[in-house]
Design a protein around this motif. Structure first.
Motif, PDB file in Angstrom:
ATOM      1  N   VAL A   1       0.249  -1.040  -0.061  1.00 38.26           N
ATOM      2  CA  VAL A   1      -0.001  -0.080   0.054  1.00 38.26           C
ATOM      3  C   VAL A   1       1.183   1.303  -0.170  1.00 38.26           C
ATOM      4  N   LEU A   2       1.949   1.198   0.714  1.00 38.17           N
ATOM      5  CA  LEU A   2       2.857   2.408   0.822  1.00 38.17           C
ATOM      6  C   LEU A   2       3.290   2.625  -0.778  1.00 38.17           C
ATOM      7  N   TYR A   3       4.009   1.740  -0.256  1.00 37.80           N
ATOM      8  CA  TYR A   3       4.575   1.395  -2.381  1.00 37.80           C
ATOM      9  C   TYR A   3       3.410   1.966  -2.944  1.00 37.80           C
ATOM     10  N   ILE A   4       2.916   1.504  -3.944  1.00 39.13           N
ATOM     11  CA  ILE A   4       1.626   2.285  -4.662  1.00 39.13           C
ATOM     12  C   ILE A   4       1.315   3.699  -4.111  1.00 39.13           C
ATOM     13  N   GLY A   5       1.357   4.320  -3.119  1.00 38.65           N
ATOM     14  CA  GLY A   5       0.268   4.872  -2.776  1.00 38.65           C
ATOM     15  C   GLY A   5       0.995   6.504  -2.646  1.00 38.65           C
ATOM     16  N   SER A   6       2.668   5.539  -2.873  1.00 42.25           N
ATOM     17  CA  SER A   6       3.783   6.899  -2.544  1.00 42.25           C
ATOM     18  C   SER A   6       3.997   6.979  -4.753  1.00 42.25           C
ATOM     19  N   GLU A   7       3.812   6.677  -5.129  1.00 41.15           N
ATOM     20  CA  GLU A   7       3.797   6.279  -6.756  1.00 41.15           C
ATOM     21  C   GLU A   7       2.579   7.272  -7.361  1.00 41.15           C
ATOM     22  N   ILE A   8       1.899   6.669  -6.775  1.00 39.44           N
ATOM     23  CA  ILE A   8      -0.021   7.252  -7.652  1.00 39.44           C
ATOM     24  C   ILE A   8       0.286   8.955  -6.639  1.00 39.44           C
ATOM     25  N   LEU A   9       0.579   9.435  -6.045  1.00 38.67           N
ATOM     26  CA  LEU A   9       0.161  10.091  -5.034  1.00 38.67           C
ATOM     27  C   LEU A   9       1.152  11.279  -5.146  1.00 38.67           C
ATOM     28  N   ASP A  10       2.410  10.588  -5.933  1.00 42.06           N
ATOM     29  CA  ASP A  10       3.568  11.778  -5.860  1.00 42.06           C
ATOM     30  C   ASP A  10       3.401  13.341  -6.358  1.00 42.06           C
ATOM     31  N   ASN A  11       3.816  13.784  -5.503  1.00 39.16           N
ATOM     32  CA  ASN A  11       4.210  15.122  -6.074  1.00 39.16           C
ATOM     33  C   ASN A  11       2.627  15.394  -5.721  1.00 39.16           C
ATOM     34  N   MET A  12       1.427  15.202  -5.395  1.00 41.18           N
ATOM     35  CA  MET A  12       0.279  15.510  -5.110  1.00 41.18           C
ATOM     36  C   MET A  12       0.367  15.963  -2.933  1.00 41.18           C
ATOM     37  N   PHE A  13      -0.365  17.339  -2.420  1.00 39.60           N
ATOM     38  CA  PHE A  13      -0.548  17.520  -1.251  1.00 39.60           C
ATOM     39  C   PHE A  13      -1.712  17.121  -0.790  1.00 39.60           C
ATOM     40  N   PRO A  14      -1.076  16.298   0.816  1.00 39.72           N
ATOM     41  CA  PRO A  14       0.017  17.451   1.942  1.00 39.72           C
ATOM     42  C   PRO A  14       1.199  16.138   1.108  1.00 39.72           C
ATOM     43  N   PHE A  15       1.612  15.059   0.644  1.00 40.67           N
ATOM     44  CA  PHE A  15       2.582  14.515   0.220  1.00 40.67           C
ATOM     45  C   PHE A  15       3.923  15.757  -0.877  1.00 40.67           C
ATOM     46  N   TRP A  16       3.650  16.441  -1.041  1.00 38.91           N
ATOM     47  CA  TRP A  16       4.625  17.229  -1.632  1.00 38.91           C
ATOM     48  C   TRP A  16       4.398  19.015  -1.723  1.00 38.91           C
ATOM     49  N   TRP A  17       4.950  19.918  -1.407  1.00 35.33           N
ATOM     50  CA  TRP A  17       3.980  21.013  -1.913  1.00 35.33           C
ATOM     51  C   TRP A  17       6.086  21.978  -2.374  1.00 35.33           C
ATOM     52  N   GLY A  18       5.765  22.591  -3.576  1.00 29.22           N
ATOM     53  CA  GLY A  18       7.280  24.032  -3.491  1.00 29.22           C
ATOM     54  C   GLY A  18       7.736  24.310  -2.452  1.00 29.22           C
ATOM     55  N   MET A  19       9.305  24.118  -2.404  1.00 31.63           N
ATOM     56  CA  MET A  19      10.018  23.848  -1.082  1.00 31.63           C
ATOM     57  C   MET A  19      11.110  24.452  -2.574  1.00 31.63           C
ATOM     58  N   PRO A  20      12.133  25.206  -1.858  1.00 33.00           N
ATOM     59  CA  PRO A  20      13.316  26.099  -2.431  1.00 33.00           C
ATOM     60  C   PRO A  20      14.128  24.797  -2.797  1.00 33.00           C
TER      61      PRO A  20
ATOM     62  N   TRP B   1       9.519  14.969   5.346  1.00 35.97           N
ATOM     63  CA  TRP B   1       7.808  14.792   5.321  1.00 35.97           C
ATOM     64  C   TRP B   1       6.838  13.373   4.635  1.00 35.97           C
ATOM     65  N   THR B   2       7.543  14.003   3.039  1.00 30.14           N
ATOM     66  CA  THR B   2       6.972  12.933   2.593  1.00 30.14           C
ATOM     67  C   THR B   2       6.665  11.420   2.865  1.00 30.14           C
ATOM     68  N   THR B   3       8.428  10.756   3.544  1.00 32.73           N
ATOM     69  CA  THR B   3       8.323   9.695   3.718  1.00 32.73           C
ATOM     70  C   THR B   3       7.477   9.596   5.887  1.00 32.73           C
ATOM     71  N   GLY B   4       7.534  10.402   6.236  1.00 34.99           N
ATOM     72  CA  GLY B   4       6.475  10.167   7.299  1.00 34.99           C
ATOM     73  C   GLY B   4       4.974  10.992   7.574  1.00 34.99           C
TER      74      GLY B   4
END
Length: 609
Positions: free
Chosen positions: A557-576, A588-591
């Motif tokens: 679940v974690l692998y497929i979910g992290s691949e599908i929801l990659d670059n989506m909020f709240p798992f990712w947002w713009g950073m310097p 953050w994403t791993t946590g």
């Protein structure tokens, strides 16, 4: 239950502390980056100084005091036998500038188009500002002097802070656990509760439904060290897939060599082999119907391959460009061959317990048919690699092509492995952005290619061997000795194949090709790490495996979910685009996915194919 909540709370506190690492490091590094941008991102004389705020870059300025134009050429040392490429040119009496990467050491040369005027090597540091002056020295000899005009920035500061916080979290966790034990022992007997590890279940009510003193249940039959190993691996996989802070040694190697990210996928295959042995052993004891077991193997194989295609389809607009090979696809094929082989010889698992002759080899002798079958896979890979003729390429070539060997084999990336993929699947259906492209400028190549399936299947068989050791021997010492010996022997064989070097051996360690030395190296590390975890967790009970056992039971679940929801909020947002920003985002994403696994664990939601 109090202890369980304490373990969970400690894990959450530790995670929050780790996730704050990059933010703290950013406070130290951001001012320097802003100063650099303001100072050097402006017009200065006739030269526009480049913006040095880009991660892993330094600015190189060339001042030409000669009466002829010169060109600065260079190449990173990671690029084996590659020609120097032009970086910047400077007219007579003029200046020029260029941004260069800082991940690897550089080899530079200043040329006039006919011959090299000078050569030098230099390791550049992030955000550094280097000044190269080309002038005439004594006896009309060309003099090249390099001066670092601006103090370079340490790209590793966020990592140092992270390691410090992790160490502090471990200390706090262990001190808190000891204090809890001491507090429990100080309570009157009627108020005490038994300490229950996070990997065990407990019951807080008696058979009549009334509250009762907590008592520890019988030890769990699950191999807690294997759960910890699997959970650690899935979190590492998510972390490196999120960029791992942009550090080159935490990401995949360019071609030959071994970095942290190169260990994650093969470790998962190794762990799958251990799990296959456990599940087949359980099936043999339960005398499950062969038809049911075969159906389960085929169903799981098809589902894994299908999920791999679904993940690959993200971002593709046409089926004619869909990448057909995938991480889960490799899992599926390797799983099918190993599980089918184990199922065919499943009865030998029980007979191995009754072996009287050569009893100290009962994890090998009764399984000789499986051993012979498993050896066919690396043998086939070697035959294809070194004997298959590839048009326009030398037989047995295993290099990255492109700039390698001064462009002699520009379109030979991967040798036989790349040729088979391009011939069977077509150029459009393989991975278009291999790691070698950044340095070697290689053509498309798929690291999950067809030929690599052979060696990855052999790696799963090595995992099965580790599972046999753990379940055929009763004495802890016997298990540990065999795991360590297997790890050492596999490591020595791998070292012999690669010549204990990165590029000079017969078969280099190469994740892109899944070379035999790479398989044996990762299996060696897997054996030794499993032995270490087994000793610490299952033998000495020093550690329960927290917090890594939570993601273990829902790794798919974690692998497929992290691949599908990659670059989506709240798992990712713009950073310097800095190491601190990238590291924070990866943590953050791993946590976030770890917290999801904890929630699923406490809700008793367990998903398996």
């Amino acid at each position: 239950m109090r202890t369980q909540h304490f373990n969970l709370l400690s894990s959450v506190v530790g995670l929050v502390a780790v996730c704050c690492t990059a933010g703290i490091a950013k406070l130290f590094t951001e001012p320097q980056q802003l100063i650099t941008a303001k100072k050097y991102g402006v017009i200065h004389g006739a030269v526009r100084y480049p913006d040095t705020t880009a991660m892993d870059t330094a600015s190189f300025f060339i001042v030409n005091s000669l009466k002829i134009p010169v060109t600065l050429t260079g190449q990173v040392e990671e690029c084996e036998e590659c020609p120097l490429v032009a970086l910047a040119s400077a007219a007579p009496g003029k200046e020029s500038s260029v941004l260069v990467g800082t991940q690897y050491r550089w080899k530079f040369a200043v040329t006039n188009g006919i011959q090299d005027l000078c050569r030098f090597e230099r390791r550049l540091w992030e955000y550094g500002r280097y000044h190269l002056t080309v002038s005439t020295g004594p006896l009309n000899a060309t003099n090249c002097s390099v001066v670092e005009e601006e103090n370079s920035h340490s790209a590793y500061t966020p990592l140092y802070v992270l390691l410090g916080l992790i160490l502090g979290g471990i200390i706090i966790y262990n001190v808190g656990e000891r204090l809890l034990r001491r507090f429990r022992s100080s309570l009157p007997s009627e108020h005490r509760f038994a300490f229950v590890s996070s990997s065990e279940r407990s019951s807080s009510t008696s058979s009549d439904g009334s509250n009762a003193t907590l008592t520890a249940p019988p030890p769990s039959r699950r191999l807690r060290s294997l759960d910890c190993f699997r959970g650690l691996t899935i979190l590492l996989m998510i972390f490196v897939n999120c960029g791992a802070g942009g550090y080159w040694f935490l990401n995949h190697s360019m071609w030959n060599g071994l970095n942290l990210a190169d260990l994650v996928f093969p470790w998962f295959l190794f762990i799958m082999g251990v799990a296959i042995n456990i599940s087949m052993r359980s099936a043999a004891r339960k005398t499950a119907q062969m038809r049911t077991l075969w159906w389960n193997i085929i169903r799981r194989t098809c589902l894994l391959f299908l999920f791999g295609l679904m993940i690959n389809s993200i971002g593709y607009k046409s089926v004619w460009e869909l990448r057909l090979l995938s991480v889960l696809g490799r899992f599926s094929i390797s799983y099918f061959f190993v599980a089918a082989c184990e199922l065919i010889f499943v009865q030998r698992m029980e007979t191995a317990q009754t072996v009287t002759r050569w009893r100290f080899l009962r994890d090998i002798v009764p399984f000789w048919p499986t051993a012979l079958f498993s050896m066919l896979f690396p043998l086939g890979q070697l035959l294809f690699t070194f004997l298959l003729p590839v048009p326009g390429c030398p037989r047995g070539y295993m290099g990255p092509g492109g700039l390698h060997h001064n462009r002699a084999y520009e379109n030979c990336t991967g040798g036989a492995a790349g040729y088979i993929d391009r011939y069977i699947l077509g150029e459009n259906h393989i991975y278009q952005w291999p790691t070698c492209r950044a340095v070697y400028q290689c053509i498309a190549f798929d690291p999950e290619g067809i030929l690599g399936y052979l060696n990855s299947t052999f790696l799963v068989f090595l995992g099965v061997q580790a599972g046999r050791i753990l379940y055929l021997y009763d004495d802890h010492k016997e298990k540990l000795i065999r795991l360590v010996v297997w790890g050492i022997v596999l490591g020595l064989i791998a070292g012999g194949l690669c010549g204990f070097s990165q590029n000079d051996g017969w078969i280099p360690v190469n994740k892109n090709l899944w070379s035999l030395s790479f398989i044996l190296t990762t299996a060696s590390f897997g054996m030794i790490l499993l032995a270490l975890l087994y000793y610490v967790i299952d033998v000495q009970n020093v550690w329960s495996g927290t917090p890594f056992h939570y993601p273990s039971v829902n790794s798919i679940v974690l692998y497929i979910g992290s691949e599908i929801l990659d670059n989506m909020f709240p798992f990712w947002w713009g950073m310097p685009q800095t190491h601190s920003g990238s590291l924070f985002m990866a943590l953050w994403t791993t946590g976030m996915w770890w917290l999801i696994s904890v929630w699923m664990y406490w809700q008793k939601i367990f998903v398996a194919l």
